[in-house]
Design a protein around this motif. Structure first.
Motif, PDB file in Angstrom:
ATOM      1  N   CYS A  70      80.441 -16.983 -53.705  1.00 25.57           N
ATOM      2  CA  CYS A  70      80.249 -17.412 -52.323  1.00 25.57           C
ATOM      3  C   CYS A  70      79.989 -16.207 -51.421  1.00 25.57           C
ATOM      4  O   CYS A  70      79.016 -16.171 -50.663  1.00 25.57           O
ATOM      5  CB  CYS A  70      81.497 -18.168 -51.862  1.00 25.57           C
ATOM      6  N   TYR A  71      80.856 -15.196 -51.506  1.00 23.79           N
ATOM      7  CA  TYR A  71      80.707 -14.010 -50.671  1.00 23.79           C
ATOM      8  C   TYR A  71      79.369 -13.345 -50.940  1.00 23.79           C
ATOM      9  O   TYR A  71      78.665 -12.933 -50.016  1.00 23.79           O
ATOM     10  CB  TYR A  71      81.868 -13.032 -50.933  1.00 23.79           C
ATOM     11  N   GLN A  72      79.019 -13.264 -52.224  1.00 23.42           N
ATOM     12  CA  GLN A  72      77.746 -12.665 -52.614  1.00 23.42           C
ATOM     13  C   GLN A  72      76.587 -13.424 -51.975  1.00 23.42           C
ATOM     14  O   GLN A  72      75.656 -12.816 -51.439  1.00 23.42           O
ATOM     15  CB  GLN A  72      77.630 -12.702 -54.137  1.00 23.42           C
ATOM     16  N   ALA A  73      76.634 -14.760 -51.991  1.00 20.38           N
ATOM     17  CA  ALA A  73      75.555 -15.570 -51.424  1.00 20.38           C
ATOM     18  C   ALA A  73      75.382 -15.287 -49.934  1.00 20.38           C
ATOM     19  O   ALA A  73      74.259 -15.168 -49.430  1.00 20.38           O
ATOM     20  CB  ALA A  73      75.840 -17.054 -51.650  1.00 20.38           C
ATOM     21  N   TRP A  74      76.500 -15.156 -49.231  1.00 15.75           N
ATOM     22  CA  TRP A  74      76.433 -14.879 -47.795  1.00 15.75           C
ATOM     23  C   TRP A  74      75.837 -13.507 -47.520  1.00 15.75           C
ATOM     24  O   TRP A  74      74.967 -13.342 -46.670  1.00 15.75           O
ATOM     25  CB  TRP A  74      77.824 -14.995 -47.166  1.00 15.75           C
ATOM     26  N   ARG A  75      76.302 -12.499 -48.278  1.00 13.55           N
ATOM     27  CA  ARG A  75      75.794 -11.141 -48.050  1.00 13.55           C
ATOM     28  C   ARG A  75      74.296 -11.076 -48.349  1.00 13.55           C
ATOM     29  O   ARG A  75      73.529 -10.445 -47.629  1.00 13.55           O
ATOM     30  CB  ARG A  75      76.531 -10.111 -48.927  1.00 13.55           C
ATOM     31  N   GLU A  76      73.887 -11.772 -49.411  1.00 13.72           N
ATOM     32  CA  GLU A  76      72.469 -11.728 -49.782  1.00 13.72           C
ATOM     33  C   GLU A  76      71.606 -12.491 -48.778  1.00 13.72           C
ATOM     34  O   GLU A  76      70.510 -12.062 -48.440  1.00 13.72           O
ATOM     35  CB  GLU A  76      72.275 -12.287 -51.200  1.00 13.72           C
ATOM     36  N   ALA A  77      72.125 -13.612 -48.273  1.00 14.96           N
ATOM     37  CA  ALA A  77      71.342 -14.390 -47.310  1.00 14.96           C
ATOM     38  C   ALA A  77      71.129 -13.629 -46.009  1.00 14.96           C
ATOM     39  O   ALA A  77      70.154 -13.849 -45.296  1.00 14.96           O
ATOM     40  CB  ALA A  77      72.044 -15.719 -47.027  1.00 14.96           C
ATOM     41  N   PHE A  78      72.039 -12.720 -45.698  1.00 12.81           N
ATOM     42  CA  PHE A  78      71.955 -12.003 -44.430  1.00 12.81           C
ATOM     43  C   PHE A  78      71.778 -10.504 -44.617  1.00 12.81           C
ATOM     44  O   PHE A  78      72.118  -9.728 -43.714  1.00 12.81           O
ATOM     45  CB  PHE A  78      73.204 -12.291 -43.587  1.00 12.81           C
ATOM     46  N   ASN A  79      71.241 -10.095 -45.757  1.00 11.69           N
ATOM     47  CA  ASN A  79      71.191  -8.657 -46.037  1.00 11.69           C
ATOM     48  C   ASN A  79      70.236  -7.895 -45.120  1.00 11.69           C
ATOM     49  O   ASN A  79      70.239  -6.672 -45.111  1.00 11.69           O
ATOM     50  CB  ASN A  79      70.869  -8.396 -47.510  1.00 11.69           C
ATOM     51  N   MET A  80      69.433  -8.624 -44.346  1.00 12.28           N
ATOM     52  CA  MET A  80      68.520  -7.937 -43.438  1.00 12.28           C
ATOM     53  C   MET A  80      69.155  -7.648 -42.081  1.00 12.28           C
ATOM     54  O   MET A  80      68.492  -7.145 -41.173  1.00 12.28           O
ATOM     55  CB  MET A  80      67.224  -8.748 -43.281  1.00 12.28           C
ATOM     56  N   TYR A  81      70.428  -7.983 -41.927  1.00 12.56           N
ATOM     57  CA  TYR A  81      71.108  -7.766 -40.646  1.00 12.56           C
ATOM     58  C   TYR A  81      72.383  -6.960 -40.840  1.00 12.56           C
ATOM     59  O   TYR A  81      72.985  -7.004 -41.907  1.00 12.56           O
ATOM     60  CB  TYR A  81      71.478  -9.109 -40.010  1.00 12.56           C
ATOM     61  N   PRO A  82      72.828  -6.231 -39.798  1.00 10.54           N
ATOM     62  CA  PRO A  82      74.107  -5.519 -39.901  1.00 10.54           C
ATOM     63  C   PRO A  82      75.223  -6.541 -40.080  1.00 10.54           C
ATOM     64  O   PRO A  82      75.332  -7.490 -39.292  1.00 10.54           O
ATOM     65  CB  PRO A  82      74.242  -4.805 -38.541  1.00 10.54           C
TER      66      PRO A  82
END
Lengths: 443, 238
Positions: A70-82
């Motif tokens: 779950c955490y990985q999915a969130w980080r990857e979905a928003f990896n273009m933002y701080p």
């Protein structure tokens, strides 16, 4: 000395002192560390702390097999933002949605799922703008509100579900919705054409009222400031900034961690006001809406005279303000709420079971100078009859002001009993002074 | 005047320590033994050497006197003492962790674990291995898989994916670039011209260069075109 030999419990304690990022990196060290750093109890803590999640759900609302995934999915979905900015935006929407689900579920139901990066880029391409970072993330989490005009005759319920809310006085009624991105794009193109703004204007219409009275909020994509149109919007493109300029920073800088644009600040302030009861839901004619009239001191005054309670506050009305007209530069609407306590109307120890308004005495000041002093019958043409313990009688009116600061105060003349059957001599009921003030955040 | 009760502790290598009871009871393990009345003689601690035990006792002494209401030790001073105390080499640090765990001294266990965590922070896997002498026991496939799963943590290279920078340039300037000149003449009006192989910073330099070579356009109504650069996806290429 051996990090890998300290035992699982201790290793877990050590790893829980790390940030999620460091824990993930530790997982890449060796098999033992990978096993320890992948324990889901660790990641359930991270998901709870950073994302306020108690279930492993990915950004699209689908369940994931573990908290780590779950955490990985969130980080990857928003990896273009701080990441700190992402967490901040999530928290902001979380607060708003939470308040809505408890207090105003019919409005919560209008919120749309967030847009994708592709959709954002497409909108930017069409309008030739670059959205500020916080606003992009805001749209990723929630794509504004869906608006469905009510088909049932006479019911304006559908158009009063605006997240930002509004007010009404006389025939003027506004209730502001957050626009979905594609709606925002269409509205922006239409308004730019209508007003004749050069296409160099990097604005996006982010919020508007669907009522006959018009109110539009424009996000300046270059500066990150939010503006609201005045009465001169159509003719001159006149707008007023909605958020203290000094707070806006780094809106296009993805390397900092202090990015905040007007949209984010505005919505955070709105969430604050809803949470602490500064503004509340109002029910009128069976329909509920968010009312922007302040409900708490110091902006809302309260006075109690002989059992008659009067609460009063004002709200700034930017859409009819006229910055080019000295007298009507600032316009305010005020809401007066009066009620009779359960004990009834008590004058010198003698109780009366009702009282009715006869006259008003109204003093409006601009910067301590009296602008108008009115002594007249009724309020908005009505003579409200107050009965003990009943719901407040509420009326709204408006006033222009040449300055950004002023006040209103006055008194009502009531008779005990009824006007057609007075039970005693008329008495004065105080309306405690309340301010007319250009606010730092304009909604 | 009350006499201070003492207990006797014996380390694994036979060293004897006489310690005030209140200090010894910082260890929940020893506290249990005392309360169960097993502490009349020396308490043997076969899992802790004399050197480490003396350090643990030092810690307990310092932290007992601070919970005493008569003590004037502030939180800040205690923290400073802890920082100095824990400044030991890695072997000792790990021995302290094991001892704190065995003796159940919560404060010391928290302090030592936090210290190790601080050493791991912001390091790469290679640096962590070097620091703690850990062998990389992944197979190449396993390593690739774990790196892929946790790729988001190796942030910098991923951050620039999908970010598109657009540049608006005057037509005359854009035509300086032969490729773009051809695109314009093929009527790419009104749209963003994508340049997949050029990064933002390179494109900026190229545009600056073109600016210098072009005379200022006469008319203001010269159409401008947007050039979009897409940052290179593969993080390994510079």
């Amino acid at each position: 000395m051996d990090l890998e030999a300290v035992g699982d419990l201790i290793l877990h304690t050590i790893l829980s002192n790390l940030t999620p990022k460091d824990a993930a990196i530790a997982a890449c060290v060796s098999n033992k560390l990978k096993s320890s750093a992948s324990e889901d109890i660790l990641w359930s803590k991270f998901c709870s702390q950073e994302l306020d999640l108690n279930e492993p759900i990915d950004p699209l609302g689908n369940p994931t097999p573990s908290f780590k995934a779950c955490y990985q999915a969130w980080r990857e979905a928003f990896n273009m933002y701080p990441w700190p900015l992402v967490m901040r935006v999530k928290r902001c929407w979380g607060r708003l949605k939470n308040w809505l689900s408890i207090n105003f579920p019919e409005a919560e139901a209008t919120l749309c799922k967030g847009v994708s990066e592709v959709e954002i880029q497409e909108s930017e391409r069409i309008l030739k703008v670059k959205l500020p970072l916080p606003t992009r993330i805001l749209y990723r989490f929630c794509d504004g509100q869906e608006f469905k005009p009510e088909r049932s005759s006479g019911s304006a319920g559908g158009s009063l579900l605006g997240l930002i809310g509004g007010y009404s006085f006389y025939t003027h009624l506004v209730n502001v919705f957050l626009l979905p991105l594609n709606e925002a794009v269409l509205n922006t193109k239409a308004i730019i054409r209508q007003i004749g703004l050069s296409s160099r204007f990097k604005y996006l219409v982010v919020a508007a009222s669907y009522t006959e009275s018009e109110k539009f909020f424009f996000l300046n994509c270059t500066t990150g400031q939010l503006h609201v149109g005045t009465v001169n919007l159509a003719t001159e493109g006149e707008m007023i900034p909605c958020v203290p300029n000094a707070l806006i920073s780094s809106v296009h800088d993805s390397n900092g961690d202090q990015q905040q644009d007007a949209m984010l600040l505005w919505l955070e302030e709105h969430a604050r006001r809803l949470e602490n009861g500064t503004i509340k839901l109002r029910e009128k004619g069976g329909t509920r809406s968010i009312s922007l009239f302040p409900e708490e001191p110091p902006l809302c005054s309260t006075a109690l005279t002989n059992g008659v309670k009067v609460r009063a506050s004002a709200v700034f009305v930017p859409e009819i303000a006229d910055l080019q007209n000295e007298r009507r530069k600032y316009t305010f609407s005020y809401s007066i709420r009066m009620s009779l306590l359960r004990e009834g109307c008590v004058i010198n120890g003698i109780p009366f079971s009702s009282c009715q308004l006869q006259r008003r005495h109204w003093i409006i000041c601009a910067n301590d100078r009296v602008e108008s002093d009115v002594n007249d019958e009724a309020v908005i043409g009505q003579y409200p009859l107050l009965l003990p313990g009943e719901k407040e009688f509420v009326y709204e009116s408006c006033t222009p002001l040449p300055t950004s600061l002023g006040s209103v105060e006055g008194s009502f003349t009531f008779v005990p009993g009824r006007l057609v059957d007075p039970k005693g001599a008329p008495f004065e009921v105080e309306v405690a002074r309340f301010p007319l003030q250009l606010p730092d955040y304009i909604f | 005047m009350s006499s201070v009760k003492k207990v006797t502790l014996k380390s694994s290598d036979g060293e004897i320590f006489e310690v005030e009871e209140t200090v010894a009871m910082e260890s929940q393990t020893i506290k249990g033994l005392i309360e169960d009345d097993c502490a009349d003689n020396a308490i043997p601690l076969p899992n802790v050497t004399g050197h480490i035990l003396s350090l643990v006792i030092q810690y307990c002494k310092e932290h007992t006197s601070s919970s005493d209401s008569n003590s004037s030790k502030s939180n800040e001073k205690l923290k400073a003492w802890d920082t100095q105390f824990i400044n030991v080499d890695l072997n000792v640090l790990f021995d302290l962790i094991m001892a704190a765990n065995y003796l159940n001294v919560k404060g010391l266990l928290d302090l030592t674990c936090q210290t190790v965590a601080d050493m791991i922070k912001e390091k790469t896997p290679e640096q962590i291995r070097a620091m703690f002498n850990i062998v990389n026991d992944f197979t190449p496939e396993e390593e690739e898989e774990v790196r892929r799963e946790n790729a988001w943590a190796f942030e910098i290279s991923l951050k620039n994916n999908n970010v598109v920078d657009t540049f608006e340039v005057e037509e005359s300037m854009a035509k300086e670039l032969q490729t773009i000149k051809n695109m314009i003449e093929d009527n790419y009006t009104d749209s963003v011209i994508p340049l997949h192989n050029v990064t933002s910073d390179i494109l900026e330099l190229v545009i600056e260069d073109c600016k210098k070579h072009v005379e200022a356009a006469e008319s203001e109504s010269e159409p401008s075109y947007s050039l979009a650069s897409k940052l290179i996806d593969d993080p390994l290429k510079a």
